[in-house]
Design a protein around this motif. Structure first.
Motif, short mmCIF file in Angstrom:
data_model
loop_
_atom_site.label_atom_id
_atom_site.label_comp_id
_atom_site.label_asym_id
_atom_site.label_seq_id
_atom_site.Cartn_x
_atom_site.Cartn_y
_atom_site.Cartn_z
N PRO A 148 -15.81 3.82 -0.32
CA PRO A 148 -14.80 2.96 -0.92
C PRO A 148 -13.95 2.29 0.16
CG PRO A 148 -14.85 5.11 -1.99
CD PRO A 148 -15.72 5.20 -0.78
N ALA A 150 -10.81 0.98 2.20
CA ALA A 150 -9.48 1.52 2.37
C ALA A 150 -8.48 0.71 1.57
CB ALA A 150 -9.10 1.49 3.86
N ALA A 151 -7.54 1.42 0.92
CA ALA A 151 -6.63 0.71 0.03
C ALA A 151 -5.18 0.74 0.50
CB ALA A 151 -6.71 1.32 -1.37
N ALA A 152 -4.91 1.37 1.60
CA ALA A 152 -3.53 1.61 1.98
C ALA A 152 -2.72 0.33 2.11
CB ALA A 152 -3.49 2.38 3.30
N LEU A 351 -9.78 0.99 -10.46
CA LEU A 351 -10.05 1.38 -9.09
C LEU A 351 -10.87 2.66 -9.00
CD1 LEU A 351 -6.43 0.87 -7.69
CD2 LEU A 351 -8.41 -0.58 -7.20
N GLU A 355 -8.90 5.50 -4.62
CA GLU A 355 -7.91 4.46 -4.37
C GLU A 355 -6.76 4.48 -5.37
OE1 GLU A 355 -9.53 0.57 -3.80
OE2 GLU A 355 -11.33 1.33 -2.81
N THR A 358 -3.22 5.73 -4.00
CA THR A 358 -2.47 4.74 -3.22
C THR A 358 -1.78 3.74 -4.13
OG1 THR A 358 -4.03 4.95 -1.37
CG2 THR A 358 -2.67 2.97 -1.44
N ALA A 359 -2.48 3.31 -5.16
CA ALA A 359 -1.90 2.35 -6.11
C ALA A 359 -0.71 2.96 -6.85
CB ALA A 359 -2.96 1.90 -7.10
#
Length: 373
Positions: A148, A150-152, A351, A355, A358-359
């Motif tokens: 996946p 990265a979502a940061a 998502l 992830e 993070t959201a």
């Protein structure tokens, strides 16, 4: 594939499944050792696996079966007891997709029929999910090894369906910073809850309310597992208790959990109202009540699960300005509940499980807005 040491149970389960036009029992076995000898040739999509068996029990056989047949979904079968619940929860952490609770006697007609219906529904849903994933991986081999993104630092992004299924549309997040996180889940939910909340729960200064489709006894053990995974106080909700930040409340089996306003406090109520979406606890009653009390400062997350429970409640949340997130199809054991809200256009984002945390953090820790209720 049906694996059970009881010839009566093997026969019943096999007849029930074979009676369905879209289901077929490819093999049976009286214990885990025999199942290991047969499974590679049988190539089942779903295995109904008893917990307690001679020679090799279900817990011992489970990880070996998962190694031998890629993508197989294992449905554990156990008694509705404290011991059975603890073993089933252990099986879920080892990779089982879901569990069934056996009736205490085959002479209890209502209990047997309820077991049959649950068995057929879960076997069908898990088989369909396994088939879709297998089809996708055959058509796009690179997807099997892709990690996946990265979502940061990324914005909440629009979703995409792993299997190219029903289209989803997104909506903007609510304007108010969330004051509560409400989570609904079912099949695959216990594993998803620990994975999601483990890294973030201690950093969220809001109460977390969870409705997971589970019977009594199981929900208390689920709360214990979540407490260990997160380091945050987690327990079955109690009727009349005041909701506090930095606590996790799990709807107890056989009761709906709802929120009420009492003066300046928000309290939890447990009800024995009729099941909704064939479930009690159900997600919809929780979400409707949260929308009524917290309004636009509600954040909802719908995780993996069968059916459409959570759809109407999520609609109520968006109507008052709240925000809904959903787990995507790729990371869900069954994309029923999250798929329903995603394809209804109720989500800000859909998502992967990795992830979603993070959201959630980004929304909960965002700038406070004027007019928070």
């Amino acid at each position: 594939m049906v694996v059970d040491d009881s010839a009566v149970i093997r026969g019943l389960v096999s007849r029930w499944l074979d009676a369905e036009p879209d289901l077929k029992v490819v093999s049976t076995a009286p214990n885990g050792a025999q199942a290991l000898r047969l499974v590679a040739k049988a190539e089942p999509e779903v295995i109904i696996l008893d917990v307690e068996m001679p020679e090799m029990d279900g817990i011992t056989a489970l990880p070996e079966l998962l190694k031998l047949v890629r993508g197989v979904r294992v449905l554990m079968s156990s008694t509705l007891t404290q011991s059975g619940a603890e073993i089933s929860m252990k099986a879920l952490t080892l990779g089982a997709a879901d569990y069934l609770t056996k009736p205490s006697s085959t002479r209890e007609a209502n209990a047997v029929e309820a077991f049959r219906q649950e068995l057929v529904a879960k076997a069908r849903a898990l088989g369909e999910a396994a088939r879709r994933r297998s089809s996708f991986l055959r058509s796009t081999p690179a997807a099997a090894s892709s990690a996946p993104a990265a979502a940061a630092a990324a914005p909440l992004r629009k979703p995409s369906s792993l299997y190219g299924g029903a289209a989803v549309t997104t909506r903007p997040a609510g304007a108010l910073r969330p004051q509560v996180l409400a989570i609904g889940s079912s099949t695959g939910g216990p594993q998803a809850l620990s994975t999601l909340l483990g890294p973030i729960a201690a950093r969220l200064d809001v109460p977390i309310l969870i409705t997971q489709h589970m019977p009594a006894t199981f929900t208390a053990i689920l709360a214990e597992h979540i407490a260990k995974a997160t380091g945050v106080a987690a327990a079955e909700a109690k009727d009349g208790e005041t909701i506090q930040s930095r606590r996790i409340y799990v709807a107890p089996g056989n009761h709906h959990m709802i929120v009420e306003r009492q003066g300046t406090s928000r309290i939890l109520r447990l009800t024995s109202d009729p099941p909704e979406n064939f479930c009690r606890p159900a997600v919809d009653p929780m979400l409707r009540s949260v929308a009524g009390v917290y309004g636009g400062s509600t954040l909802v997350v719908i995780l993996t699960g069968m059916g459409q429970d959570g759809l109407q409640g999520s609609r109520a949340v968006t109507e008052v300005g709240g925000t809904v997130l959903a787990q995507d199809e790729a990371s869900s054991v069954v994309w029923g509940m999250p798929g329903a809200v995603a394809t209804a256009g109720l989500c800000t984002s859909v998502l992967p499980l990795g992830e979603l945390g993070t959201a959630i953090e980004r929304l909960v820790k965002g700038p406070a807005m004027a007019g928070v209720r």
